[in-house]
Design an enzyme around this catalytic site. Sequence first.
Site, mmCIF file in Angstrom:
data_model
loop_
_atom_site.group_PDB
_atom_site.id
_atom_site.type_symbol
_atom_site.label_atom_id
_atom_site.label_comp_id
_atom_site.label_asym_id
_atom_site.label_seq_id
_atom_site.Cartn_x
_atom_site.Cartn_y
_atom_site.Cartn_z
ATOM 1 N N LYS A 100 0.851 -1.142 0.171
ATOM 2 C CA LYS A 100 0.149 -0.171 0.085
ATOM 3 C C LYS A 100 0.822 1.196 0.218
ATOM 4 O O LYS A 100 2.116 1.072 0.391
ATOM 5 C CB LYS A 100 -0.684 0.045 1.245
ATOM 6 N N GLY A 200 -20.672 6.151 6.307
ATOM 7 C CA GLY A 200 -20.191 6.927 5.146
ATOM 8 C C GLY A 200 -20.749 6.518 3.963
ATOM 9 O O GLY A 200 -21.076 5.310 3.460
ATOM 10 N N GLY A 202 -19.549 7.545 0.751
ATOM 11 C CA GLY A 202 -18.672 7.865 -0.410
ATOM 12 C C GLY A 202 -18.848 6.756 -1.587
ATOM 13 O O GLY A 202 -20.011 6.460 -1.982
ATOM 14 N N VAL A 204 -18.062 3.870 -2.097
ATOM 15 C CA VAL A 204 -18.209 2.402 -2.007
ATOM 16 C C VAL A 204 -19.868 2.430 -1.322
ATOM 17 O O VAL A 204 -20.571 1.957 -1.703
ATOM 18 C CB VAL A 204 -17.430 1.832 -0.954
HETATM 19 P P1 NAI Z 1 -14.509 7.864 0.134
HETATM 20 O O1 NAI Z 1 -13.548 8.891 0.440
HETATM 21 O O2 NAI Z 1 -15.218 8.028 -1.306
HETATM 22 O O3 NAI Z 1 -16.002 7.802 1.162
HETATM 23 C C1 NAI Z 1 -15.618 7.944 2.574
HETATM 24 C C2 NAI Z 1 -17.095 8.506 3.020
HETATM 25 O O4 NAI Z 1 -17.042 8.522 4.516
HETATM 26 C C3 NAI Z 1 -17.097 10.013 2.615
HETATM 27 O O5 NAI Z 1 -18.393 10.398 2.129
HETATM 28 C C4 NAI Z 1 -16.835 10.820 3.978
HETATM 29 O O6 NAI Z 1 -17.422 12.054 3.883
HETATM 30 C C5 NAI Z 1 -17.376 9.686 4.982
HETATM 31 N N1 NAI Z 1 -17.155 9.996 6.210
HETATM 32 C C6 NAI Z 1 -15.385 10.333 6.699
HETATM 33 N N2 NAI Z 1 -15.614 10.336 7.980
HETATM 34 C C7 NAI Z 1 -16.735 9.852 8.363
HETATM 35 C C8 NAI Z 1 -17.251 9.902 9.922
HETATM 36 N N3 NAI Z 1 -16.674 9.818 10.784
HETATM 37 N N4 NAI Z 1 -18.655 9.233 9.636
HETATM 38 C C9 NAI Z 1 -19.472 9.001 8.637
HETATM 39 N N5 NAI Z 1 -18.746 9.333 7.383
HETATM 40 C C10 NAI Z 1 -17.429 9.860 7.295
HETATM 41 O O7 NAI Z 1 -13.881 6.452 0.252
HETATM 42 P P2 NAI Z 1 -14.311 4.936 -0.340
HETATM 43 O O8 NAI Z 1 -13.587 4.683 -1.578
HETATM 44 O O9 NAI Z 1 -15.707 5.019 -0.515
HETATM 45 O O10 NAI Z 1 -13.803 3.955 0.691
HETATM 46 C C11 NAI Z 1 -14.375 3.706 1.735
HETATM 47 C C12 NAI Z 1 -13.491 2.951 2.904
HETATM 48 O O11 NAI Z 1 -13.597 1.676 2.062
HETATM 49 C C13 NAI Z 1 -12.102 3.233 3.048
HETATM 50 O O12 NAI Z 1 -11.714 2.928 4.502
HETATM 51 C C14 NAI Z 1 -11.078 2.485 2.098
HETATM 52 O O13 NAI Z 1 -10.129 2.298 2.612
HETATM 53 C C15 NAI Z 1 -12.161 1.147 1.882
HETATM 54 N N6 NAI Z 1 -12.174 0.579 0.693
HETATM 55 C C16 NAI Z 1 -12.641 1.176 -0.462
HETATM 56 C C17 NAI Z 1 -12.431 0.504 -1.707
HETATM 57 C C18 NAI Z 1 -12.902 0.974 -3.085
HETATM 58 O O14 NAI Z 1 -12.843 0.336 -4.062
HETATM 59 N N7 NAI Z 1 -12.897 2.091 -2.903
HETATM 60 C C19 NAI Z 1 -11.769 -0.765 -1.788
HETATM 61 C C20 NAI Z 1 -11.623 -1.461 -0.656
HETATM 62 C C21 NAI Z 1 -11.656 -0.675 0.760
#
Ligand code: NAI
Length: 370
Positions: A100, A200, A202, A204
């Site tokens: 990573k 969250g 975001g 995913v």
């Molecule tokens: P992202 O950054 O698009 O979404 C994260 C969301 O969480 C955002 O909407 C943000 O505003 C929200 N957030 C942040 N702090 C928060 C809190 N305290 N309470 C509630 N919401 C909060 O990230 P993504 O890509 O959706 O990834 C989400 C998680 O999944 C991360 O931990 C990432 O490492 C993991 N992941 C993502 C993958 C992918 O394909 N994008 C693959 C495997 C794991």
Amino acid sequence: MNAITDLARALKDAPAELSSSSLFGLPDQPAHERVLLASDEATGLKTILAVHSTARGPAFGGCRFWTYGNDQAALTDALRLAQGMSLKNALADLPFGGGKAVILKPAGDFDRAALFAAFGRAVQSLNGAYITAEDVGTTTADMRVVQQNTPFVSGIPRDGAFGGDPSPKTAWGVFVSIEAGVKLHLKRESLAGVRVALQGLGAVGWHLAEFLHMAGAKLVVADVDAAKVTRAQEKFGATAVGINEILSADVDVLAPCALGAVLNAQTVPQVRARLIAGAANNQLATVQDGDALHARGVMYLPDYLVNAGGIISVAREYRNEGEETAVMVEVTKIAERVAELLERVALSSGGTPARVADAWARSKLVRPVV
Ligand code: NAI
């Protein structure tokens, strides 16, 4: 590109987790094979590339772009995430090891393209021991810039071909895992009426909300971004709760899709869901938090098992085996592994899902027979 050789300086005032261990890995864990700390004065790049294991093949895992409190926090994050990728890639039967990268977001103005170009050169300096892709804070556009500087990158959409943003595939893998967990642990045949708390919304989390809504689940959501919450209320009829209430929401399933270490000594006693399955990496602060969940009758499906959809997608893309249907079939197989894990837990004498999955994945940290 100047390698930061003064590791001791980088680890000054290290938190207990690191200072109590050697510089070569996390406490009680075998050392990471290789860790590169690289900086580039011209662009302001500060990056850490952690190669945990190449036993199965080159280390594959995304690049996180994040504001860290200090360098030590960034290093700990990189090491924990790289190790998680080894376990994830092994359980997904991918011919890749785990690694990573994290980029410490510069304070103030910076040239994003120049920064990611410099990051690409850092990846290239490892000569293929590490392959990068998107993670939190990085985009397909960033990966295109990286690609101009190294071939060791994936997650880039090509015209008419499969690939690109892995988050829909990650969400699908989490969705089929929740379906399997609901059936096997909650003994309910469908998701209709099942209450799911989503932390969250975001990349995913949003796709997962769509899948769950289509399957008839009742959503409870929280995000620091109020606009996303409002959209979920409008689109899915979701119930909104505060970010400090989501982990203790009165639901059947909890899906952490935001940050790591959200399941810790403070939050575990408050969890009311009976099943936890979400995308966020490193949800358990410690393995003991997994024990505590188990003791409370909460089934925790390890993140690196259920969130492998994205790496399955970018790994296929990297190997040029891109084909939408085939990757969806492969991602859907995560549900079979969830069932196998629950069988293994049942057969173990008192094992928790977190500990059993860990041992299962580590037994696969060997070069696969092809
Ligand atoms: P992202 O950054 O698009 O979404 C994260 C969301 O969480 C955002 O909407 C943000 O505003 C929200 N957030 C942040 N702090 C928060 C809190 N305290 N309470 C509630 N919401 C909060 O990230 P993504 O890509 O959706 O990834 C989400 C998680 O999944 C991360 O931990 C990432 O490492 C993991 N992941 C993502 C993958 C992918 O394909 N994008 C693959 C495997 C794991």
